[in-house]
Write an enzyme that holds these catalytic residues in place. Structure first.
Site, PDB file in Angstrom:
ATOM      1  CE1 TYR A 143      32.855  51.542  37.182  1.00 40.03           C
ATOM      2  CE2 TYR A 143      31.514  50.734  38.978  1.00 40.03           C
ATOM      3  CZ  TYR A 143      32.594  50.601  38.149  1.00 40.03           C
ATOM      4  OH  TYR A 143      33.425  49.506  38.283  1.00 40.03           O
ATOM      5  CE  LYS A 192      47.957  53.697  40.096  1.00 35.47           C
ATOM      6  NZ  LYS A 192      48.992  52.695  40.428  1.00 35.47           N
ATOM      7  CG  ASP A 224      49.112  49.736  42.106  1.00 35.84           C
ATOM      8  OD1 ASP A 224      48.714  50.406  43.079  1.00 35.84           O
ATOM      9  OD2 ASP A 224      50.110  50.057  41.439  1.00 35.84           O
ATOM     10  CG  ASP A 248      32.449  46.870  40.567  1.00 37.01           C
ATOM     11  OD1 ASP A 248      32.017  45.815  41.070  1.00 37.01           O
ATOM     12  OD2 ASP A 248      32.158  47.251  39.415  1.00 37.01           O
ATOM     13  CG  ASP A 252      33.222  40.999  42.406  1.00 36.78           C
ATOM     14  OD1 ASP A 252      32.384  41.252  43.307  1.00 36.78           O
ATOM     15  OD2 ASP A 252      32.899  40.839  41.217  1.00 36.78           O
TER      16      ASP A 252
END
Ligand code: NAD
Length: 359
Positions: A143, A192, A224, A248, A252
């Protein structure tokens, strides 16, 4: 004389002032019961600050926050300011306050209250016992890396760069280990590493600092796989630590385990114990000013402040137990009520929780 803790209180817009008022009642009650001493200082932020001071984040608000040991924030924003230019939007103030206060991690607990298990889209037996915390890196990663648009061989292309340095990874990983130490002593580090170089660096740092926390059990989970396991065995997680973008998304996903946005607390932490504590929800303009908002997310954010910043776990436990007791007795605000006609208001919910707090 008792140690006086300073709390900056920022009510903000929409339902912000309504839910913060209930958390302040809880603050006062814990002060009486536990003998702690708090000094609150109120400040303007968001839309109301734009209206009164011409900027979403006035300098004096930042000063109030910097003088404080912790910040309690309601919510900001609303349709009145939606068409303002970027620098005059409440959300711009949110990014500004996090940066100015050096807040580099975001903590999101996801706790499934037994009596609200039916509010989730997952089966109650899968949710049983779920009580986890996602620790998300907040100021690095893709980001914030260099961004680029250019002409490539096949026309226009875009580039986002993901960068992490050892210092950025180490400070949040150590924070997550420390949080695990005051919880169930299990840490899942999510990356990852089979594909990303930043993830391989992340994993190396976790493995290097892990021996400093021998009481914490660590597992590495690929992002994942973590996304799947959160739906399959959410109760097996205690603390999850991960980089900005993975956090992020996963925070959620974890939030949705609990069913209602009106129940979710959060904290943004910097160095040491300083933190900004706020509900996950926004200013809910659709229900603002009607005594309909659920104040529990903000009250649980206050409990999180007690635990994380002040180390007052007795008061934090008492607040969380009071919330559970009130819910178990069947009291609901509109957002979590099955029978909406029996729903109670913001102030009634706050009063019931205050009355249920016991030493
Ligand atoms: P929202 O969270 O404000 O509302 C989404 C839905 O959930 C609405 O139907 C609302 O009524 C309901 N809801 C939210 N909190 C509730 C509570 N405590 N009790 C009962 N119901 C509740 O999200 P939104 O509608 O997308 O955004 C509204 C405004 O809030 C926007 O201006 C947005 O930018 C802002 N916002 C601010 C923050 C923040 O201050 N940190 C976070 C998210 C959104």
């Amino acid at each position: 004389m008792a140690d006086v803790k300073k709390i900056a209180v920022i009510a903000g817009d929409g339902i912000g002032p309504e839910v913060v008022a209930e958390a302040e009642k809880v603050l006062k009650r814990t002060e009486e019961l536990f003998g702690y001493s708090f000094e609150t200082e109120h400040a303007l932020f968001g839309g109301i600050a734009i209206d009164e001071k011409g900027t979403p984040l006035p300098e004096e608000t930042l000063e109030v926050c910097k003088r404080a040991d912790a910040v309690l924030l309601g919510a900001v924003g609303g349709p009145k300011w939606d068409s303002n230019p970027k620098e005059l939007r409440p959300e711009t103030g949110l990014l500004g306050i996090r940066k100015a206060l050096g807040l580099f991690s975001n903590l999101r607990p996801a706790v499934v209250f037994d009596c609200l298990k039916d509010a989730s889209t997952l089966k109650p037996e899968v949710l049983e016992g779920t009580d986890l915390m996602v620790v998300r890196e907040l100021t690095g990663g893709i980001y914030f890396g260099d961004k680029l648009r250019r002409q490539g061989e096949h026309g226009e292309e875009a580039v986002d760069t993901c960068v992490y340095n050892v210092m950025e990874v180490e400070r949040i990983v150590r924070q997550a280990f420390e949080i695990a130490q005051i919880r169930r002593k299990k840490l899942a580090s999510v990356d990852k590493a089979n594909v990303l170089e930043t993830s391989r660096l992340w994993r190396e740092v976790v493995n290097r600092v892990a021996p400093d926390y021998p009481d914490v059990e660590v597992e590495h989970v690929l992002v994942d796989n973590c996304a799947m396991q959160l739906l399959r065995r959410p109760s097996s997680f205690d603390v999850i630590v991960t980089e900005n973008m993975f956090g992020d998304i996963l925070s959620d996903e974890a939030a949705m385990l609990t069913g209602s946005i009106g129940m979710l607390s959060s904290a943004s932490m910097g160095e040491g114990s300083f933190g900004l504590f706020e509900p996950v929800h926004g200013s809910a303009p659709d229900i603002a000013g009607q005594n309909l908002a659920n104040p529990i997310a903000t009250i649980l954010s206050l409990a999180l402040m007690f635990r994380m910043t002040f180390g007052y776990s007795d008061a934090a436990d008492a607040i969380e137990a009071a919330v559970a007791e009130v819910l178990n007795a069947g009291h609901r605000t509109g957002d979590i009520a099955v029978d909406k006609s029996k729903a109670i208001g913001t102030t009634a919910m706050g009063d019931l929780i205050v009355a249920a707090i016991r030493k």
